[in-house]
Design an enzyme around this catalytic site. Structure first.
Site, PDB file in Angstrom:
ATOM      1  N   ALA A  50       0.863  -1.184   0.000  1.00  0.00           N
ATOM      2  CA  ALA A  50       0.000   0.000   0.000  1.00  0.00           C
ATOM      3  C   ALA A  50       0.903   1.239   0.000  1.00  0.00           C
ATOM      4  O   ALA A  50       2.104   1.131   0.263  1.00  0.00           O
ATOM      5  CB  ALA A  50      -0.886  -0.010   1.238  1.00  0.00           C
TER       6      ALA A  50
ATOM      7  N   GLN B   9       1.266   3.560   2.099  1.00  0.00           N
ATOM      8  CA  GLN B   9       1.943   3.730   3.393  1.00  0.00           C
ATOM      9  C   GLN B   9       2.475   2.399   3.931  1.00  0.00           C
ATOM     10  O   GLN B   9       2.516   2.172   5.144  1.00  0.00           O
ATOM     11  CB  GLN B   9       0.994   4.369   4.400  1.00  0.00           C
ATOM     12  CG  GLN B   9       0.821   5.869   4.186  1.00  0.00           C
ATOM     13  CD  GLN B   9       2.137   6.642   4.379  1.00  0.00           C
ATOM     14  OE1 GLN B   9       3.005   6.263   5.158  1.00  0.00           O
ATOM     15  NE2 GLN B   9       2.279   7.752   3.663  1.00  0.00           N
ATOM     16  N   SER B  10       2.924   1.529   3.042  1.00  0.00           N
ATOM     17  CA  SER B  10       3.456   0.231   3.470  1.00  0.00           C
ATOM     18  C   SER B  10       4.723   0.393   4.312  1.00  0.00           C
ATOM     19  O   SER B  10       5.695   1.018   3.874  1.00  0.00           O
ATOM     20  CB  SER B  10       3.766  -0.605   2.224  1.00  0.00           C
ATOM     21  OG  SER B  10       4.577  -1.708   2.561  1.00  0.00           O
ATOM     22  N   ASN B  11       4.706  -0.213   5.497  1.00  0.00           N
ATOM     23  CA  ASN B  11       5.928  -0.257   6.314  1.00  0.00           C
ATOM     24  C   ASN B  11       6.928  -1.245   5.716  1.00  0.00           C
ATOM     25  O   ASN B  11       8.140  -1.056   5.825  1.00  0.00           O
ATOM     26  CB  ASN B  11       5.594  -0.717   7.737  1.00  0.00           C
ATOM     27  CG  ASN B  11       4.636   0.228   8.417  1.00  0.00           C
ATOM     28  OD1 ASN B  11       4.918   1.410   8.548  1.00  0.00           O
ATOM     29  ND2 ASN B  11       3.480  -0.283   8.834  1.00  0.00           N
TER      30      ASN B  11
ATOM     31  N   VAL C 246       7.453  -1.799   2.548  1.00  0.00           N
ATOM     32  CA  VAL C 246       8.181  -1.136   1.453  1.00  0.00           C
ATOM     33  C   VAL C 246       9.272  -0.228   2.022  1.00  0.00           C
ATOM     34  O   VAL C 246      10.419  -0.251   1.570  1.00  0.00           O
ATOM     35  CB  VAL C 246       7.199  -0.354   0.546  1.00  0.00           C
ATOM     36  CG1 VAL C 246       7.947   0.616  -0.372  1.00  0.00           C
ATOM     37  CG2 VAL C 246       6.356  -1.326  -0.282  1.00  0.00           C
TER      38      VAL C 246
END
Ligand SMILES: *Cc1c(COP(=O)(O)O)cnc(C)c1O
Length: 349
Positions: A81, A83-85, A87
């Site tokens: 997403a 706001q992926s942590n 990534v």
């Protein structure tokens, strides 16, 4: 357990790069415990894994990126997403290891204000030099989109390595088999009666359950689903935990009954910081000075509160809440969490 020897040697055969500050602390939360009036609450501080503001995915990446390096990869491709942590932690780990990082992002959340699209994890992705390949609409087949990008990279002479969303495959889940072992060496007196963890792409939950099972410890784990209905999430986590145990050549089978999912705390769905989530984020912040996050750990805290309120957890046990990180997301969710913008000013008391 006779299986122990096998799986421990299975573990030592897997390549691993050191990225995380381990072991992370195990801490008692006296004020939250007193406030909720239930079991003694401990937190496993995986928000303190060290790399790039911490978080659980760093444990998965120690195995995944070692595999990438051993295969001669020079660019890592992954997705998440906006706001992926996962990534963000992948981008940081790639920077540290001298790998390029190409990411595909999905707009899984409808509220796309400037902070959501540009602050928090997104700001950090840019600092780490990750290449945002594309931002695609919710519902896009992300694995197919990654495969298409991989063909482009191959044509251009790169050596790509693909990491699934959340690092959720058997190899990634091994990071939490290791964590389960760490938790067992940090048990408070009286032992651990229950573990609560946010369950998203599932590798964290699966690795914990597999690790406890292989370690011969029957500690129940409740996964608080952050978006997926319980039955679907249970299938996913079970399959991952079996695959992780197999990767270690373990002869123990993870029983399906070890996978417990509570999906009552999705609070609007994946990436939505609903009222119960925001209340939980504030409660643990105000009682303990601890940061949870709007997408995962806030829901796990809400789930833990719910379990205590319902009397699901005996008072005389120790409960471990997995604090899996996500701190940068707080800044991306200012519009859901922030109160001072319109709040009153005044003198205390
Ligand atoms: C990804 C994530 C989780 C969930 O872990 P999964 O392995 O995806 O289930 C929990 N907390 C935070 C902060 C995360 O970023």
């Amino acid at each position: 357990m006779s299986g122990n020897i096998n799986w421990i040697s299975g573990l030592s055969r897997l390549p691993r790069v050191q990225l995380a500050h381990l072991p992370t602390p195990m801490e008692y939360l006296p004020r939250l415990t007193r406030h909720l009036g239930g079991p003694s609450i401990y937190v496993k501080r995986d928000d303190c894994t060290g790399l790039a503001m911490g978080g659980n995915k760093t444990r998965q990446l120690e195995f995944l990126l070692a595999d990438a390096l051993s295969k001669g990869a020079n660019v890592v491709v992954t997705h998440g997403a906006v706001q992926s942590n996962h990534v963000r932690q992948t981008a940081a780990a790639c920077a540290r290891l001298g790998l390029s990082c190409a990411v595909l992002l999905e707009t899984r959340v409808a509220a796309e204000d400037t902070e959501y699209m540009q602050s928090g994890n997104m700001l950090l992705n840019q600092l780490f030099g990750a290449k945002i390949v594309d931002i695609v609409p919710s519902g896009t087949d992300m694995d197919a989109a990654m495969a298409a990008h991989v063909s482009v990279l191959l044509r251009r002479g790169h050596q790509p390595y693909v990491i699934p969303g959340g690092g959720a495959n058997a190899l990634g889940a091994i990071g939490y088999v290791v964590c389960a072992g760490e938790i067992l060496t940090q048990q408070p007196s009286g032992g651990i009666g229950h573990i609560v963890v946010a369950s998203g792409s599932g590798g964290t939950h699966a690795g914990l359950v597999a690790g406890l099972c292989l370690g011969g410890r029957a500690v129940p784990v409740t996964g608080i689903s952050v978006g997926t209905p319980a039955s679907e999430q249970a299938e996913r986590v079970w399959a991952l935990s079996i695959a992780a145990a197999q990767l270690l050549d373990a002869d123990a089978m993870v029983p399906g009954s070890d996978i417990q999912i509570d999906d009552q705390y999705r609070d609007g769905g994946y990436g939505i910081a609903g009222p119960a989530t925001c209340d939980a984020v504030r409660l643990i912040a105000r009682l303990e000075g601890i940061l949870s996050d709007p997408v995962y750990t806030g829901k796990a805290v809400a789930g833990l509160i719910g379990m205590i309120d319902r009397g699901d957890l005996p008072r005389n046990v120790n409960v471990v809440l997995m604090l899996t990180g996500g701190t940068p997301g707080l800044f991306a969710y200012r519009t859901s969490l922030g109160e001072y913008a319109s709040g009153e000013r005044g003198i205390l008391g």
